[in-house]
Design a protein around this motif. Structure first.
Motif, PDB file in Angstrom:
ATOM      1  N   UNK A  73       0.810  -1.232   0.046  1.00 13.52           N
ATOM      2  CA  UNK A  73       0.130   0.094   0.120  1.00 13.52           C
ATOM      3  C   UNK A  73       0.974   1.376   0.045  1.00 13.52           C
ATOM      4  N   UNK A  74       1.824   1.377   0.826  1.00 12.17           N
ATOM      5  CA  UNK A  74       2.645   2.344   0.963  1.00 12.17           C
ATOM      6  C   UNK A  74       3.337   2.851  -0.414  1.00 12.17           C
ATOM      7  N   UNK A  75       4.077   1.866  -1.151  1.00 15.28           N
ATOM      8  CA  UNK A  75       4.392   2.203  -2.603  1.00 15.28           C
ATOM      9  C   UNK A  75       3.452   2.610  -3.366  1.00 15.28           C
ATOM     10  N   UNK A  76       1.997   2.052  -3.395  1.00 10.86           N
ATOM     11  CA  UNK A  76       1.297   2.493  -4.402  1.00 10.86           C
ATOM     12  C   UNK A  76       0.769   3.953  -3.917  1.00 10.86           C
ATOM     13  N   UNK A  95      -5.447  -7.156  10.293  1.00  9.85           N
ATOM     14  CA  UNK A  95      -4.667  -6.178  11.173  1.00  9.85           C
ATOM     15  C   UNK A  95      -3.711  -5.125  10.192  1.00  9.85           C
ATOM     16  N   UNK A  96      -3.218  -5.783   9.115  1.00 11.50           N
ATOM     17  CA  UNK A  96      -2.506  -4.917   7.982  1.00 11.50           C
ATOM     18  C   UNK A  96      -3.377  -4.007   7.482  1.00 11.50           C
ATOM     19  N   UNK A  97      -4.859  -4.449   6.946  1.00  5.34           N
ATOM     20  CA  UNK A  97      -5.512  -3.862   6.246  1.00  5.34           C
ATOM     21  C   UNK A  97      -5.960  -2.460   7.246  1.00  5.34           C
ATOM     22  N   UNK A  98      -6.225  -2.924   8.444  1.00  5.09           N
ATOM     23  CA  UNK A  98      -6.841  -1.729   9.340  1.00  5.09           C
ATOM     24  C   UNK A  98      -5.401  -0.593   9.515  1.00  5.09           C
ATOM     25  N   UNK A 101      -5.488   1.907   6.787  1.00  7.55           N
ATOM     26  CA  UNK A 101      -6.561   3.021   6.976  1.00  7.55           C
ATOM     27  C   UNK A 101      -5.944   4.179   7.357  1.00  7.55           C
ATOM     28  N   UNK A 102      -5.029   3.911   8.641  1.00  7.45           N
ATOM     29  CA  UNK A 102      -4.516   4.994   9.382  1.00  7.45           C
ATOM     30  C   UNK A 102      -3.561   5.709   8.400  1.00  7.45           C
ATOM     31  N   UNK A 103      -2.923   5.095   7.281  1.00  7.98           N
ATOM     32  CA  UNK A 103      -1.978   5.534   6.390  1.00  7.98           C
ATOM     33  C   UNK A 103      -2.570   6.297   5.059  1.00  7.98           C
ATOM     34  N   UNK A 104      -3.992   6.071   4.994  1.00 11.77           N
ATOM     35  CA  UNK A 104      -4.486   6.759   3.885  1.00 11.77           C
ATOM     36  C   UNK A 104      -5.567   6.132   3.027  1.00 11.77           C
TER      37      UNK A 104
END
Length: 474
Positions: A73-76, A95-98, A101-104
């Motif tokens: 997600x971060x790279x995309x 947990x990673x999906x949640x 959400x906090x990252x955008x």
């Protein structure tokens, strides 16, 4: 919110063909107007498609051949921060999906746990949330730009915990480094000048108690260097259900404006003082002229008349003497009147008036005065400006006659497109302008020049004469 007729461009990043097929079926059942559906099986392929395709919405599987987990997600998101991203997650990745959400990320869907209704709701809400977020970001950036563009010191006061936050103005204007700024109302109040503090805080308290929405005040505020600066402060009271919970405001540094206002006041006081001194000096001069000159001439005439009355043998001769004395008195009064009454500049012109004024003045035979005022635009000046120039020349020529011991004086008057330029030069004894204070004559000249927003320069030195240069805007 985006309506159901808005054509959608969607990118699905999923390496499992079966999962993509199932997602495609649910998407078809939503009846949403999907105009374009692109499929990528790796992160690298997806980033290329984002740059070329520019979708409205991206569905992202976190486990791909070339990337895995939150890093996917971060790279995309770094490449597509302006696009809504919905994470497709397995049970193990919840947990990673949640975290995404906090990252955008706008939302996430658990694989195998959604249908067409949930998919429809997620798509519509995610697009709308992204749109709102973009507006918030744009407004925040616009707010920051305005803050950087203004010289104001912006502050926000939380009335509940008595904390105050500041923008960079507290450093740029008042010199406080960030480490020295205390986010408390006590620190802020301590910096208000002791003579102003009660007045300012009383007004703020009054506005809060009376339900007034805003206030403004001028006061002095302490800088990091120990000096006080004048500020114009205005605050807006923030309310929730009619109860104040905070204030936001801005302090503008008006120290320079205050200084200029004080200078203008002092200048006006000086002009008033000089005007009064000039009036008193003129009265003294008129009194001396009437008493020591005209009065003596008339007294002589009266004496001759008295003698003529009593001495019949020489009455005719005495009457002739009386006649001469009265004629002298009339001429003296005429000369005095010309110096006091403004000349009819509109009738005879400024240059002619200056020539007549010099001719009527008591100029010593050893002093020659030349006038150069051949510029035709000089006579197009307003009568008020002509009169000011006339009085300046009259004042300076008087100074030259009384003090300069000069043999030659030159007066030059000319104009250009923006300014009137007057130069009066003599070859007299001169003086040091730095040591010698300006007499009442030069103060009179200066006050007249300042009233016309002009500039005056005195160039002189002992033994080198004096040059007076005046420039006044047209």
């Amino acid at each position: 919110m985006i309506n159901s007729t808005h054509p959608l461009h969607i990118l699905v990043i999923e390496d499992s063909q079966s999962d993509f097929y199932l997602f495609n079926e649910y998407l078809r059942l939503t009846k949403l107007p999907v105009q374009t559906l692109q499929h990528a099986q790796s992160l690298a392929e997806a980033i290329t498609l984002v740059q070329d395709f520019q979708p409205d919405l991206i569905f992202l599987d976190l486990t791909l051949p070339d990337s895995e987990g939150a890093a996917t997600f971060t790279q995309l998101h770094q490449q597509a921060s302006h696009i809504s991203i919905i994470v497709l997650s397995g049970l193990d990745d919840k947990q990673i999906a949640l975290q995404t959400i906090t990252e955008g990320a706008q939302d996430y869907l658990m694989k195998g746990e959604f249908d067409e209704k949930l998919l429809t709701k997620t798509i519509m809400y995610s697009l709308e949330r992204k749109k709102i977020l973009q507006h918030v970001v744009e407004n925040y950036e616009r707010y920051n730009t305005i803050i950087k563009a203004t010289n104001d010191t912006i502050w926000e006061w939380n009335l509940n915990d008595h904390k105050i936050t500041w923008n960079d103005g507290i450093t740029n204007t008042f010199g406080y480094p960030a480490s020295k700024v205390q986010p408390t109302t006590a620190w802020h109040h301590k910096n208000i000048h002791p003579d102003d503090r009660e007045r300012v805080l009383t007004k703020i308290a009054s506005c809060l108690s009376d339900g007034i929405s805003q206030w403004e005040e001028e006061y002095r505020y302490l800088g990091a260097d120990g000096s006080y600066r004048f500020v114009y402060d205005r605050g807006y009271i923030l309310k929730s259900e009619h109860k104040p919970y905070g204030m936001i405001g801005a302090m503008l540094d008006i120290t320079e404006r205050k200084r200029k206002q004080e200078e203008q006041i002092e200048t006006q006081k000086l002009i008033t003082r000089i005007t009064i001194q000039t009036q008193e000096q003129e009265r003294r001069d008129i009194g001396l002229e009437l008493h020591d000159n005209i009065n003596q001439i008339l007294a002589t005439a009266k004496l001759c008349v008295d003698m003529a009355i009593n001495e019949e043998d020489i009455s005719k001769e005495l009457l002739y003497k009386s006649y001469d004395s009265i004629s002298k008195a009339i001429n003296e009064i005429r000369s005095l009147s010309k110096n006091l009454v403004p000349p009819s500049l509109g009738d005879i012109g400024l240059k002619e008036a200056l020539l007549e004024m010099i001719e009527n003045m008591s100029v010593s035979q050893g002093l020659k005065i030349k006038i150069r005022a051949n510029d035709p635009h000089v006579e197009s000046l307003s009568n008020n400006k002509k009169l000011i120039i006339y009085r300046i020349v009259q004042e300076q020529v008087n100074n030259i006659v009384k003090h300069a011991r000069a043999s030659l004086a030159e007066i030059e008057l000319k104009t250009d497109q923006q300014f009137t330029r007057l130069t009066i030069k003599d070859n007299g004894i001169g003086f040091d302008p730095r040591k010698k204070g300006k007499g009442i004559g030069l103060h009179n000249i200066m006050s007249r020049v300042e009233m016309q927003n002009g500039e005056m320069e005195i160039i002189s030195a002992p033994g080198e004469g004096c040059t007076l240069k005046i420039v006044m805007p047209l």
